[in-house]
Scaffold this motif. Sequence first.
Motif, short mmCIF file in Angstrom:
data_model
loop_
_atom_site.label_atom_id
_atom_site.label_comp_id
_atom_site.label_asym_id
_atom_site.label_seq_id
_atom_site.Cartn_x
_atom_site.Cartn_y
_atom_site.Cartn_z
N GLU A 1 0.92 -1.12 -0.03
CA GLU A 1 0.21 -0.05 -0.04
C GLU A 1 0.80 1.27 0.09
OE1 GLU A 1 -0.33 -2.69 2.05
OE2 GLU A 1 -2.17 -3.66 1.16
N GLU A 2 2.01 1.44 0.79
CA GLU A 2 2.80 2.49 0.84
C GLU A 2 3.47 2.61 -0.65
OE1 GLU A 2 4.63 2.56 5.49
OE2 GLU A 2 5.37 1.08 4.07
N ALA A 3 4.00 1.52 -1.16
CA ALA A 3 4.47 1.70 -2.43
C ALA A 3 3.49 2.25 -3.38
CB ALA A 3 5.23 0.22 -2.90
N ILE A 4 2.29 1.92 -3.59
CA ILE A 4 1.30 2.43 -4.20
C ILE A 4 1.04 3.81 -4.17
CG2 ILE A 4 -1.30 2.30 -4.72
CD1 ILE A 4 -1.42 -0.55 -4.10
N ASN A 5 1.02 4.43 -2.95
CA ASN A 5 0.89 5.72 -2.57
C ASN A 5 2.32 6.54 -3.09
OD1 ASN A 5 -1.61 5.30 -1.56
ND2 ASN A 5 -0.88 5.00 0.52
N VAL B 1 1.90 -2.03 -10.19
CA VAL B 1 0.60 -1.79 -10.28
C VAL B 1 -0.09 -0.44 -10.71
CG1 VAL B 1 -0.18 -1.66 -7.98
CG2 VAL B 1 -1.59 -2.95 -9.66
N THR B 2 0.56 0.38 -9.95
CA THR B 2 0.10 1.76 -10.19
C THR B 2 0.89 2.62 -11.45
OG1 THR B 2 0.35 1.97 -7.78
CG2 THR B 2 0.33 4.20 -8.98
N TYR B 3 2.08 1.96 -11.71
CA TYR B 3 2.84 2.93 -12.65
C TYR B 3 1.97 2.32 -14.26
CZ TYR B 3 6.70 4.47 -15.55
OH TYR B 3 7.40 5.26 -16.47
N LEU B 4 1.91 1.07 -14.25
CA LEU B 4 1.44 0.33 -15.68
C LEU B 4 0.05 0.62 -15.90
CD1 LEU B 4 3.18 -3.12 -15.43
CD2 LEU B 4 3.77 -1.10 -16.65
N THR B 5 -0.87 1.13 -14.85
CA THR B 5 -2.23 1.29 -14.96
C THR B 5 -2.74 2.90 -14.76
OG1 THR B 5 -2.69 0.98 -12.60
CG2 THR B 5 -2.79 -0.99 -13.92
N SER B 6 -1.50 3.59 -14.69
CA SER B 6 -1.88 5.01 -14.47
C SER B 6 -2.42 5.56 -15.58
CB SER B 6 -0.46 5.66 -14.58
OG SER B 6 -0.54 7.12 -14.26
#
Length: 170
Positions: A12-16, A52-57
């Motif tokens: 979760e911290e990595a996502i944020n 998960v965040t970078y590729l779906t941004s």
Amino acid sequence: MNLIASPEISFEEAINLTAEFIDKIPHLSDTEKSSIVSALVLSENGARGFFVTYLTSENTIVNSIDLAIIQGFKSSPEIVSELLVKNVAMSTAMKITHTRNNNLEMAEKSGIVTQRSLNLIKNLSLSAITKKVKMLIDSIELKEGLYQDFLTKWGYDDEQKQAIIDIFSE
């Protein structure tokens, strides 16, 4: 942006942190970008959250290949290669699932994740990626091997498995 490399970072911290990083990319130096990405991909949780965040941004800045970000990935070739290969496989299979379910918006998003992942793979040129792709294809074709548990876990059918082979053969 201050980011301390920590192997204990949570998913979760990595996502944020990745969401914050993406917003700040235009204002960061190459050294800062490389350092932040290196810190995030230091652990599997950090790398998973990053991808998960970078590729779906929705921010199109992630469509551009940034050599400083690529350099940051190279600090953890095993973790990065494993996750990129799995991201290509998963997004390729999910595009088929979404298409079957007439969810064309999600199918398109899965296709974007596939292309972004493949672009990163191409620009990374890591031997670990080549080995992992071969092991994944071998697991599909032989129905055993390193990636068999992964394939079984997600329940990919023959069409999805063939699409995974095809996407890596292009």
